[in-house]
Design an enzyme around this catalytic site. Sequence first.
Site, PDB file in Angstrom:
ATOM      1  N   TYR A  24      -3.912   9.260  -3.256  1.00 43.85           N
ATOM      2  CA  TYR A  24      -3.257   9.527  -1.975  1.00 43.85           C
ATOM      3  C   TYR A  24      -1.569   8.831  -2.186  1.00 43.85           C
ATOM      4  O   TYR A  24      -1.072   9.476  -1.004  1.00 43.85           O
ATOM      5  CB  TYR A  24      -3.921   8.605  -0.925  1.00 43.85           C
ATOM      6  CG  TYR A  24      -5.188   9.061  -0.662  1.00 43.85           C
ATOM      7  CD1 TYR A  24      -5.598  10.420  -0.311  1.00 43.85           C
ATOM      8  CD2 TYR A  24      -6.219   8.315  -1.242  1.00 43.85           C
ATOM      9  CE1 TYR A  24      -7.051  10.864  -0.432  1.00 43.85           C
ATOM     10  CE2 TYR A  24      -7.763   8.476  -0.988  1.00 43.85           C
ATOM     11  CZ  TYR A  24      -7.904   9.976  -0.636  1.00 43.85           C
ATOM     12  OH  TYR A  24      -9.396  10.338  -0.650  1.00 43.85           O
ATOM     13  N   HIS A 101      -4.950  18.198   3.695  1.00 43.85           N
ATOM     14  CA  HIS A 101      -5.349  17.185   2.731  1.00 43.85           C
ATOM     15  C   HIS A 101      -4.351  16.781   1.776  1.00 43.85           C
ATOM     16  O   HIS A 101      -3.664  17.609   1.435  1.00 43.85           O
ATOM     17  CB  HIS A 101      -6.538  17.476   1.877  1.00 43.85           C
ATOM     18  CG  HIS A 101      -7.689  17.703   2.976  1.00 43.85           C
ATOM     19  ND1 HIS A 101      -8.534  16.902   3.486  1.00 43.85           N
ATOM     20  CD2 HIS A 101      -8.168  19.172   3.195  1.00 43.85           C
ATOM     21  CE1 HIS A 101      -9.374  17.635   3.886  1.00 43.85           C
ATOM     22  NE2 HIS A 101      -9.284  18.871   3.961  1.00 43.85           N
TER      23      HIS A 101
END
Length: 145
Positions: A24, A101
């Site tokens: 991430y 996302h």
Amino acid sequence: MTQTIFVLNGPNLNMLGKREPGIYGGKTLKDIEADCKAAGRELGLDIDFRQSNHEGTLVDWFHEADEKAVGVAINAGAYTHTSVALHDAIRAISIPVVELHISNVHAREEFRHKSMIAPACKGVICGFGPHSYILALHALKNITA
């Protein structure tokens, strides 16, 4: 009058910067919020940025967005793959929703390949790191202009 976009974030996104930075990245959700607000100013959009670990709260925010915004960008986190409630909330509102996302969910575990909410959304953006949020804002600006 400035148009408002809701940017909604689901479970565990409050842990960005700490949680699996190899997937991430190192930005926190606060960093991403600041980036979204800066991009919003450039696009002439007011950004209402929120995060909850609770599905019902996200549903309530979709209903609120239908009254106050011209579109929604949603990073539903794990609820992407499990939530009929979010799917139904998106179907229930009249404004466009873009699913986003940070990671490319299609290059990850098999269970992440299926989105319960994508069929209810206008489009999906994934795999561009935190820039996925900015791309979603540009998409919403273009389809709500």
